[in-house]
Design a protein around this motif. Structure first.
Motif, PDB file in Angstrom:
ATOM      1  N   UNK A  91       0.824  -1.201   0.000  1.00 44.47           N
ATOM      2  CA  UNK A  91       0.000   0.000   0.000  1.00 44.47           C
ATOM      3  C   UNK A  91       0.868   1.266   0.000  1.00 44.47           C
ATOM      4  N   UNK A  92       1.928   1.274   0.796  1.00 46.25           N
ATOM      5  CA  UNK A  92       2.846   2.416   0.806  1.00 46.25           C
ATOM      6  C   UNK A  92       3.522   2.598  -0.556  1.00 46.25           C
ATOM      7  N   UNK A  93       3.902   1.514  -1.187  1.00 49.17           N
ATOM      8  CA  UNK A  93       4.512   1.581  -2.512  1.00 49.17           C
ATOM      9  C   UNK A  93       3.524   2.107  -3.542  1.00 49.17           C
ATOM     10  N   UNK A  94       2.270   1.696  -3.445  1.00 50.07           N
ATOM     11  CA  UNK A  94       1.231   2.191  -4.351  1.00 50.07           C
ATOM     12  C   UNK A  94       0.979   3.688  -4.144  1.00 50.07           C
ATOM     13  N   UNK A  95       0.944   4.130  -2.889  1.00 49.35           N
ATOM     14  CA  UNK A  95       0.739   5.550  -2.595  1.00 49.35           C
ATOM     15  C   UNK A  95       1.899   6.376  -3.139  1.00 49.35           C
ATOM     16  N   UNK A  96       3.122   5.891  -2.967  1.00 52.06           N
ATOM     17  CA  UNK A  96       4.306   6.602  -3.467  1.00 52.06           C
ATOM     18  C   UNK A  96       4.275   6.716  -4.979  1.00 52.06           C
ATOM     19  N   UNK A  97       3.979   5.621  -5.670  1.00 46.86           N
ATOM     20  CA  UNK A  97       3.934   5.641  -7.132  1.00 46.86           C
ATOM     21  C   UNK A  97       2.824   6.566  -7.641  1.00 46.86           C
ATOM     22  N   UNK A  98       1.685   6.552  -6.973  1.00 51.25           N
ATOM     23  CA  UNK A  98       0.579   7.426  -7.377  1.00 51.25           C
ATOM     24  C   UNK A  98       0.932   8.898  -7.178  1.00 51.25           C
ATOM     25  N   UNK A  99       1.527   9.221  -6.052  1.00 49.90           N
ATOM     26  CA  UNK A  99       1.923  10.600  -5.790  1.00 49.90           C
ATOM     27  C   UNK A  99       2.960  11.082  -6.803  1.00 49.90           C
ATOM     28  N   UNK A 100       3.928  10.231  -7.133  1.00 52.75           N
ATOM     29  CA  UNK A 100       4.941  10.613  -8.116  1.00 52.75           C
ATOM     30  C   UNK A 100       4.315  10.816  -9.490  1.00 52.75           C
ATOM     31  N   UNK A 101       3.391   9.948  -9.885  1.00 52.81           N
ATOM     32  CA  UNK A 101       2.709  10.102 -11.167  1.00 52.81           C
ATOM     33  C   UNK A 101       1.900  11.393 -11.215  1.00 52.81           C
ATOM     34  N   UNK A 102       1.192  11.697 -10.135  1.00 52.26           N
ATOM     35  CA  UNK A 102       0.397  12.934 -10.096  1.00 52.26           C
ATOM     36  C   UNK A 102       1.279  14.178 -10.141  1.00 52.26           C
ATOM     37  N   UNK A 103       2.411  14.151  -9.443  1.00 56.21           N
ATOM     38  CA  UNK A 103       3.338  15.287  -9.494  1.00 56.21           C
ATOM     39  C   UNK A 103       3.912  15.474 -10.897  1.00 56.21           C
ATOM     40  N   UNK A 104       4.275  14.375 -11.545  1.00 60.50           N
ATOM     41  CA  UNK A 104       4.813  14.461 -12.910  1.00 60.50           C
ATOM     42  C   UNK A 104       3.781  15.031 -13.874  1.00 60.50           C
ATOM     43  N   UNK A 105       2.547  14.567 -13.788  1.00 57.52           N
ATOM     44  CA  UNK A 105       1.518  15.060 -14.704  1.00 57.52           C
ATOM     45  C   UNK A 105       1.167  16.522 -14.414  1.00 57.52           C
ATOM     46  N   UNK A 106       1.180  16.919 -13.145  1.00 58.70           N
ATOM     47  CA  UNK A 106       0.903  18.310 -12.802  1.00 58.70           C
ATOM     48  C   UNK A 106       2.001  19.229 -13.339  1.00 58.70           C
ATOM     49  N   UNK A 107       3.251  18.833 -13.157  1.00 58.18           N
ATOM     50  CA  UNK A 107       4.349  19.662 -13.646  1.00 58.18           C
ATOM     51  C   UNK A 107       4.454  19.652 -15.161  1.00 58.18           C
ATOM     52  N   UNK A 108       3.986  18.597 -15.809  1.00 58.88           N
ATOM     53  CA  UNK A 108       3.967  18.582 -17.273  1.00 58.88           C
ATOM     54  C   UNK A 108       2.978  19.614 -17.801  1.00 58.88           C
ATOM     55  N   UNK A 109       1.898  19.844 -17.077  1.00 60.55           N
ATOM     56  CA  UNK A 109       0.910  20.833 -17.515  1.00 60.55           C
ATOM     57  C   UNK A 109       1.302  22.256 -17.140  1.00 60.55           C
ATOM     58  N   UNK A 110       1.882  22.443 -15.951  1.00 60.68           N
ATOM     59  CA  UNK A 110       2.179  23.799 -15.494  1.00 60.68           C
ATOM     60  C   UNK A 110       3.567  24.266 -15.903  1.00 60.68           C
ATOM     61  N   UNK A 111       4.521  23.377 -15.957  1.00 63.22           N
ATOM     62  CA  UNK A 111       5.889  23.750 -16.311  1.00 63.22           C
ATOM     63  C   UNK A 111       6.689  24.192 -15.094  1.00 63.22           C
ATOM     64  N   UNK A 112       7.985  24.382 -15.333  1.00 67.83           N
ATOM     65  CA  UNK A 112       8.891  24.791 -14.271  1.00 67.83           C
ATOM     66  C   UNK A 112       9.116  26.302 -14.319  1.00 67.83           C
ATOM     67  N   UNK A 113       9.489  26.854 -13.192  1.00 64.75           N
ATOM     68  CA  UNK A 113       9.752  28.287 -13.065  1.00 64.75           C
ATOM     69  C   UNK A 113      11.258  28.457 -12.868  1.00 64.75           C
ATOM     70  N   UNK A 114      11.821  29.531 -13.408  1.00 66.07           N
ATOM     71  CA  UNK A 114      13.252  29.773 -13.211  1.00 66.07           C
ATOM     72  C   UNK A 114      13.508  30.265 -11.788  1.00 66.07           C
ATOM     73  N   UNK A 115      14.713  30.011 -11.312  1.00 59.75           N
ATOM     74  CA  UNK A 115      15.097  30.437  -9.971  1.00 59.75           C
ATOM     75  C   UNK A 115      15.117  31.963  -9.892  1.00 59.75           C
ATOM     76  N   UNK A 116      15.595  32.617 -10.959  1.00 61.26           N
ATOM     77  CA  UNK A 116      15.627  34.085 -10.973  1.00 61.26           C
ATOM     78  C   UNK A 116      14.230  34.675 -10.823  1.00 61.26           C
TER      79      UNK A 116
END
Length: 114
Positions: A68-93
């Motif tokens: 269950x912990x492994x499933x939660x970790x994989x799901x959270x990582x997938x959701x973070x990847x898909x969210x960042x694919x839509x929003x994109x990264x911001x520069x440090x500056x």
């Protein structure tokens, strides 16, 4: 050789500072995302090792909880990847400018130096 020096001048913010700014400012910058990916990779490795130990101990409760912990970790990582694919990264500056740590004139001077 000059191109390498100009990249060094542009990137005057350390990785630790970039991760700290990324944690405090809105948006996600590349160093913060790389740190999160490494943390998820290590967490997945540790949970996979625990899952192997749970299989060898033949304890069904432990096996269920670790899976269950492994499933939660994989799901959270997938959701973070898909969210960042839509929003994109911001520069440090941009994040530092938004927090008021650097001014626009400082950013302009860095661009002129390149």
């Amino acid at each position: 050789m000059e191109a390498g020096e100009s990249n060094g001048d542009k990137r005057s913010v350390s990785s630790a500072t970039a991760v700290l700014v990324g944690a405090l400012a809105p948006g996600v910058n590349a160093p913060t995302w790389n740190t999160l990916k490494i943390a998820f990779l290590l967490l997945g490795f540790c949970l996979a090792a625990l899952l192997g130990l749970a299989f060898s101990s033949k304890d069904s409760d432990l096996l269920f909880h670790v899976a269950l912990l492994l499933l939660i970790t994989a799901t959270l990582f997938f959701l973070l990847c898909s969210f960042l694919a839509e929003t994109g990264l911001v520069s440090v500056d941009h994040q530092m400018k938004e927090m008021g740590l650097i001014t626009k004139s400082t950013m302009d001077e860095n661009k002129k130096a390149d």
